[in-house]
Design a protein around this motif. Structure first.
Motif, PDB file in Angstrom:
ATOM      1  N   LEU A  88       0.856  -1.184   0.000  1.00  0.00           N
ATOM      2  CA  LEU A  88       0.000   0.000   0.000  1.00  0.00           C
ATOM      3  C   LEU A  88       0.895   1.237   0.000  1.00  0.00           C
ATOM      4  CD1 LEU A  88      -2.686  -1.029   2.641  1.00  0.00           C
ATOM      5  CD2 LEU A  88      -3.113  -0.628   0.220  1.00  0.00           C
ATOM      6  N   PHE A  89       0.547   2.235  -0.823  1.00  0.00           N
ATOM      7  CA  PHE A  89       1.344   3.464  -0.865  1.00  0.00           C
ATOM      8  C   PHE A  89       0.420   4.659  -1.055  1.00  0.00           C
ATOM      9  CE2 PHE A  89       0.996   1.775  -5.112  1.00  0.00           C
ATOM     10  CZ  PHE A  89       0.870   2.862  -5.960  1.00  0.00           C
ATOM     11  N   ASP A  90       0.963   5.862  -0.823  1.00  0.00           N
ATOM     12  CA  ASP A  90       0.149   7.076  -0.884  1.00  0.00           C
ATOM     13  C   ASP A  90       0.427   7.856  -2.158  1.00  0.00           C
ATOM     14  OD1 ASP A  90       2.578   8.291  -0.481  1.00  0.00           O
ATOM     15  OD2 ASP A  90       2.230   8.765   1.622  1.00  0.00           O
ATOM     16  N   ARG A  91      -0.083   9.101  -2.202  1.00  0.00           N
ATOM     17  CA  ARG A  91       0.035   9.924  -3.412  1.00  0.00           C
ATOM     18  C   ARG A  91       1.466  10.304  -3.744  1.00  0.00           C
ATOM     19  NH1 ARG A  91      -4.765  12.219  -1.105  1.00  0.00           N
ATOM     20  NH2 ARG A  91      -6.588  11.830  -2.453  1.00  0.00           N
ATOM     21  N   THR A  92       2.352  10.216  -2.773  1.00  0.00           N
ATOM     22  CA  THR A  92       3.760  10.544  -3.025  1.00  0.00           C
ATOM     23  C   THR A  92       4.583   9.300  -3.355  1.00  0.00           C
ATOM     24  OG1 THR A  92       4.350  10.360  -0.676  1.00  0.00           O
ATOM     25  CG2 THR A  92       3.583  12.526  -1.464  1.00  0.00           C
ATOM     26  N   ALA A  93       3.922   8.177  -3.633  1.00  0.00           N
ATOM     27  CA  ALA A  93       4.590   6.904  -3.927  1.00  0.00           C
ATOM     28  C   ALA A  93       5.455   6.442  -2.768  1.00  0.00           C
ATOM     29  CB  ALA A  93       5.423   7.003  -5.203  1.00  0.00           C
ATOM     30  N   THR A  94       4.973   6.703  -1.547  1.00  0.00           N
ATOM     31  CA  THR A  94       5.672   6.302  -0.330  1.00  0.00           C
ATOM     32  C   THR A  94       4.956   5.108   0.287  1.00  0.00           C
ATOM     33  OG1 THR A  94       6.393   8.559   0.083  1.00  0.00           O
ATOM     34  CG2 THR A  94       6.442   7.054   1.953  1.00  0.00           C
ATOM     35  N   VAL A  95       5.706   4.128   0.724  1.00  0.00           N
ATOM     36  CA  VAL A  95       5.123   2.913   1.305  1.00  0.00           C
ATOM     37  C   VAL A  95       4.355   3.259   2.578  1.00  0.00           C
ATOM     38  CG1 VAL A  95       5.618   0.672   2.357  1.00  0.00           C
ATOM     39  CG2 VAL A  95       6.895   1.411   0.335  1.00  0.00           C
ATOM     40  N   VAL A  96       3.112   2.804   2.642  1.00  0.00           N
ATOM     41  CA  VAL A  96       2.304   2.932   3.856  1.00  0.00           C
ATOM     42  C   VAL A  96       2.291   1.614   4.619  1.00  0.00           C
ATOM     43  CG1 VAL A  96      -0.023   3.374   4.739  1.00  0.00           C
ATOM     44  CG2 VAL A  96       0.872   4.739   2.837  1.00  0.00           C
ATOM     45  N   LEU A 127       4.513   2.681 -14.486  1.00  0.00           N
ATOM     46  CA  LEU A 127       3.303   2.169 -13.832  1.00  0.00           C
ATOM     47  C   LEU A 127       2.876   3.079 -12.688  1.00  0.00           C
ATOM     48  CD1 LEU A 127       1.234  -0.169 -13.435  1.00  0.00           C
ATOM     49  CD2 LEU A 127       2.888  -1.219 -11.897  1.00  0.00           C
ATOM     50  N   LEU A 128       3.819   3.459 -11.839  1.00  0.00           N
ATOM     51  CA  LEU A 128       3.500   4.345 -10.707  1.00  0.00           C
ATOM     52  C   LEU A 128       3.014   5.704 -11.198  1.00  0.00           C
ATOM     53  CD1 LEU A 128       6.521   3.483  -8.376  1.00  0.00           C
ATOM     54  CD2 LEU A 128       4.145   2.813  -8.042  1.00  0.00           C
ATOM     55  N   ASP A 129       3.678   6.255 -12.215  1.00  0.00           N
ATOM     56  CA  ASP A 129       3.285   7.576 -12.740  1.00  0.00           C
ATOM     57  C   ASP A 129       1.870   7.532 -13.310  1.00  0.00           C
ATOM     58  OD1 ASP A 129       5.722   8.599 -12.028  1.00  0.00           O
ATOM     59  OD2 ASP A 129       6.613   8.441 -14.033  1.00  0.00           O
ATOM     60  N   ASN A 130       1.543   6.477 -14.033  1.00  0.00           N
ATOM     61  CA  ASN A 130       0.212   6.378 -14.642  1.00  0.00           C
ATOM     62  C   ASN A 130      -0.891   6.347 -13.593  1.00  0.00           C
ATOM     63  OD1 ASN A 130       1.282   6.363 -17.208  1.00  0.00           O
ATOM     64  ND2 ASN A 130       1.179   4.138 -17.459  1.00  0.00           N
ATOM     65  N   VAL A 131      -0.668   5.573 -12.535  1.00  0.00           N
ATOM     66  CA  VAL A 131      -1.704   5.440 -11.510  1.00  0.00           C
ATOM     67  C   VAL A 131      -1.794   6.702 -10.663  1.00  0.00           C
ATOM     68  CG1 VAL A 131      -2.413   4.128  -9.489  1.00  0.00           C
ATOM     69  CG2 VAL A 131      -1.525   2.936 -11.468  1.00  0.00           C
ATOM     70  N   LEU A 132      -0.658   7.259 -10.285  1.00  0.00           N
ATOM     71  CA  LEU A 132      -0.666   8.447  -9.418  1.00  0.00           C
ATOM     72  C   LEU A 132      -1.173   9.686 -10.149  1.00  0.00           C
ATOM     73  CD1 LEU A 132       2.717   7.911  -7.529  1.00  0.00           C
ATOM     74  CD2 LEU A 132       0.412   7.670  -6.604  1.00  0.00           C
ATOM     75  N   SER A 133      -0.943   9.757 -11.452  1.00  0.00           N
ATOM     76  CA  SER A 133      -1.412  10.913 -12.212  1.00  0.00           C
ATOM     77  C   SER A 133      -2.912  10.884 -12.452  1.00  0.00           C
ATOM     78  CB  SER A 133      -0.684  10.984 -13.559  1.00  0.00           C
ATOM     79  OG  SER A 133      -1.048   9.875 -14.379  1.00  0.00           O
ATOM     80  N   GLY A 134      -3.532   9.736 -12.244  1.00  0.00           N
ATOM     81  CA  GLY A 134      -4.967   9.604 -12.472  1.00  0.00           C
ATOM     82  C   GLY A 134      -5.336   9.361 -13.908  1.00  0.00           C
ATOM     83  N   SER A 135      -4.341   9.176 -14.774  1.00  0.00           N
ATOM     84  CA  SER A 135      -4.638   8.926 -16.180  1.00  0.00           C
ATOM     85  C   SER A 135      -5.328   7.577 -16.377  1.00  0.00           C
ATOM     86  CB  SER A 135      -3.360   8.987 -17.017  1.00  0.00           C
ATOM     87  OG  SER A 135      -2.414   8.013 -16.563  1.00  0.00           O
ATOM     88  N   THR A 159      -6.104   2.179  -7.552  1.00  0.00           N
ATOM     89  CA  THR A 159      -6.492   2.985  -6.397  1.00  0.00           C
ATOM     90  C   THR A 159      -7.230   2.112  -5.391  1.00  0.00           C
ATOM     91  OG1 THR A 159      -8.553   3.590  -7.496  1.00  0.00           O
ATOM     92  CG2 THR A 159      -6.668   5.072  -7.796  1.00  0.00           C
ATOM     93  N   VAL A 160      -7.258   2.565  -4.139  1.00  0.00           N
ATOM     94  CA  VAL A 160      -7.973   1.861  -3.076  1.00  0.00           C
ATOM     95  C   VAL A 160      -9.174   2.706  -2.684  1.00  0.00           C
ATOM     96  CG1 VAL A 160      -7.859   0.924  -0.750  1.00  0.00           C
ATOM     97  CG2 VAL A 160      -5.865   0.780  -2.246  1.00  0.00           C
ATOM     98  N   GLY A 161     -10.373   2.223  -3.007  1.00  0.00           N
ATOM     99  CA  GLY A 161     -11.573   2.968  -2.658  1.00  0.00           C
ATOM    100  C   GLY A 161     -11.706   4.258  -3.454  1.00  0.00           C
ATOM    101  N   HIS A 162     -12.501   5.190  -2.910  1.00  0.00           N
ATOM    102  CA  HIS A 162     -12.734   6.486  -3.552  1.00  0.00           C
ATOM    103  C   HIS A 162     -12.318   7.587  -2.593  1.00  0.00           C
ATOM    104  CE1 HIS A 162     -14.955   4.616  -6.832  1.00  0.00           C
ATOM    105  NE2 HIS A 162     -15.610   3.890  -5.932  1.00  0.00           N
ATOM    106  N   SER A 164      -9.594   7.865  -0.941  1.00  0.00           N
ATOM    107  CA  SER A 164      -8.798   7.459   0.224  1.00  0.00           C
ATOM    108  C   SER A 164      -7.373   7.983   0.141  1.00  0.00           C
ATOM    109  CB  SER A 164      -8.769   5.934   0.343  1.00  0.00           C
ATOM    110  OG  SER A 164      -8.071   5.356  -0.764  1.00  0.00           O
ATOM    111  N   GLY A 165      -6.914   8.299  -1.081  1.00  0.00           N
ATOM    112  CA  GLY A 165      -5.530   8.739  -1.248  1.00  0.00           C
ATOM    113  C   GLY A 165      -4.530   7.601  -1.157  1.00  0.00           C
ATOM    114  N   LEU A 166      -5.026   6.363  -1.186  1.00  0.00           N
ATOM    115  CA  LEU A 166      -4.146   5.200  -1.103  1.00  0.00           C
ATOM    116  C   LEU A 166      -4.194   4.412  -2.411  1.00  0.00           C
ATOM    117  CD1 LEU A 166      -4.843   3.848   2.494  1.00  0.00           C
ATOM    118  CD2 LEU A 166      -2.859   5.150   1.718  1.00  0.00           C
ATOM    119  N   TYR A 167      -3.102   3.722  -2.670  1.00  0.00           N
ATOM    120  CA  TYR A 167      -2.961   2.914  -3.878  1.00  0.00           C
ATOM    121  C   TYR A 167      -2.330   1.576  -3.479  1.00  0.00           C
ATOM    122  CZ  TYR A 167      -3.479   7.556  -5.911  1.00  0.00           C
ATOM    123  OH  TYR A 167      -3.923   8.809  -6.225  1.00  0.00           O
ATOM    124  N   VAL A 168      -2.485   0.584  -4.345  1.00  0.00           N
ATOM    125  CA  VAL A 168      -1.985  -0.743  -4.019  1.00  0.00           C
ATOM    126  C   VAL A 168      -1.213  -1.323  -5.200  1.00  0.00           C
ATOM    127  CG1 VAL A 168      -4.079  -1.925  -4.786  1.00  0.00           C
ATOM    128  CG2 VAL A 168      -2.601  -3.016  -3.100  1.00  0.00           C
TER     129      VAL A 168
END
Length: 411
Positions: A88-96, A127-135, A159-162, A164-168
């Motif tokens: 799990l990671f956040d919008r800054t691509a940092t491990v949560v 992959l990380l850029d595509n998901v974090l950018s919302g494209s 993304t995780v949920g709506h 939430s600011g989290l990604y997986v």
């Protein structure tokens, strides 16, 4: 409670009214007092409504309670239940959070670690850029880890949920599937090559016999003998391929019968004694005279030892003798019976030992073909032993011969 009862009665007022009317009519016809019966009837109807509504509410309440429990369940508990590596990671691509499978696979993944620094491969960065950018809401790529051993993963990011600011990130190991695909491709290529060579030879000789050597009796006899040898080689190859295919269809089916191992070995040695004499080899026996029974299939075990003893006679003929021995084994947690076939020929270099059971793998291709080998004998041995829950170990030094030991369960 009274207020709730009235609300329930009001919701079911039509049914209640119909019930009261029916009761009044019945009692009027009977000419009896209405006060007590009507009161009892009203209580009965009300209790039915309350109980029925209570059961519905209990069912709905249980579902709602489970949903509430699921919402309160910590995310790390859900992540730990996933057997694939999950991060799990956040919008800054940092491990949560990373589950146990991810830590076991990729090492330390402490919260706060930057994923772009951990996974530097260009495809992971994209992959990380595509998901974090919302494209894209979700994306996947193939990713290879080179160390400590090469592994291939199908990596999915989403993304995780709506909101939430989290990604997986989920890593699905594809290494075994890719290895099987590569092995299948190699097998087809090798089998095609093995069949193409004798076919090309036969085709060439047929063309010669129909042309320049049409009336040459000596050449005709020579070419026909070569053609016969090549067709025999193809027949042996096809037989081994069919044998291997049959074994692969039942690799984990444990044999239900018991086999006299020493009797099987004696039969193998008796069968191969003429071949040993032709190669100038003496086969020596070192096993007990009394029967040694183990679980197994006699025909398949006969094929195992026939392959091993035949190889020892062919490739170790310079040693002049082959020793077949039977001893009890105690190396593992369960007792085994160990059968060793040892020759005293040129031996096998260390780098070849891990690969000699691969299909079509040959230490010396010319020598193998000269001995009418198909390159599948040890692969067949390996498959049969897997079916018998046994294993094969090989010990050898160049110039000192080779020892092939079969370890079979005693019970």
């Amino acid at each position: 409670m009274i207020e709730a009862l009235w609300r329930k009665l009001w919701r079911h007022r039509r049914l209640l009214t119909a019930g009261i009317v029916a009761i009044l009519v019945a009692h009027a016809l009977a000419g009896s007092s209405l006060v007590v019966p009507v009161g009892l009837s009203l209580l009965l109807v009300a209790s039915v409504l309350v109980v029925g509504d209570g059961e519905n509410q209990n069912g709905e309440g249980a579902g709602a309670a489970m949903a509430d429990d699921l919402q309160r369940l910590p995310a790390e508990h859900l992540a730990q239940a996933v057997t694939d590596p999950l991060i799990l990671f956040d919008r800054t691509a940092t491990v949560v959070h990373a589950n146990a499978a991810a830590i076991a696979t990729f090492g330390s993944l402490a919260p706060g670690l930057s994923l772009p620094l951990k996974f530097r491969a260009p495809e992971m960065q994209v992959l990380l850029d595509n998901v974090l950018s919302g494209s894209v809401g979700a994306d996947s790529i193939d990713y290879a880890e080179k160390l400590p051993v090469e592994r291939l993963y199908r990596v999915s990011a989403s993304t995780v949920g709506h909101g939430s600011g989290l990604y997986v990130l989920i890593f699905k190991d594809q290494s075994e599937a890719r290895r099987i695909d590569r092995m299948r491709a190699d097998f087809i290529a090798n089998a095609s090559h093995e069949l193409r060579t004798p076919l090309a030879s036969i085709s060439g000789f047929i063309e010669t016999l129909r042309g320049p050597a049409r009336n040459d009796a000596a050449a005709r006899d020579k070419f026909l003998q070569i053609m016969q040898n090549q067709t025999g080689r193809m027949a042996r190859l096809i037989d081994d391929l069919l044998s291997l295919s049959r074994l692969e269809m039942k690799p984990y089916l444990r044999p239900g019968s018991r086999v006299d191992l020493t009797g099987t070995l004696k039969a193998v040695i008796d069968t191969l004694t003429p071949l040993a004499k032709d190669n100038g080899v003496v086969i020596e026996r070192e096993f007990p005279d009394e029967p040694t029974e183990i679980p197994g299939d006699r025909d398949e075990l006969f094929q195992v030892f026939e392959n091993l003893v035949e190889n020892a006679c062919k490739y170790g003929q310079s040693g002049g003798r082959v020793v077949v021995s039977v001893t009890p084994g105690h190396d593992g947690p369960e007792p085994t019976v160990d059968v060793t076939v040892r020759d005293f020929g040129p031996g096998i270099a260390e780098e070849h030992i891990p690969r000699v059971t691969e299909r079509f793998y040959r230490i010396d291709a010319e020598s193998s073909r000269a001995q009418k080998g198909t390159g599948l004998g040890l692969a067949i041995v390996k498959h049969i032993l897997t079916r018998h829950h046994g294993r094969l170990s090989i010990a050898s030094e160049p110039g000192k011969g080779a020892a092939f030991t079969v370890h079979l369960p005693a019970n």
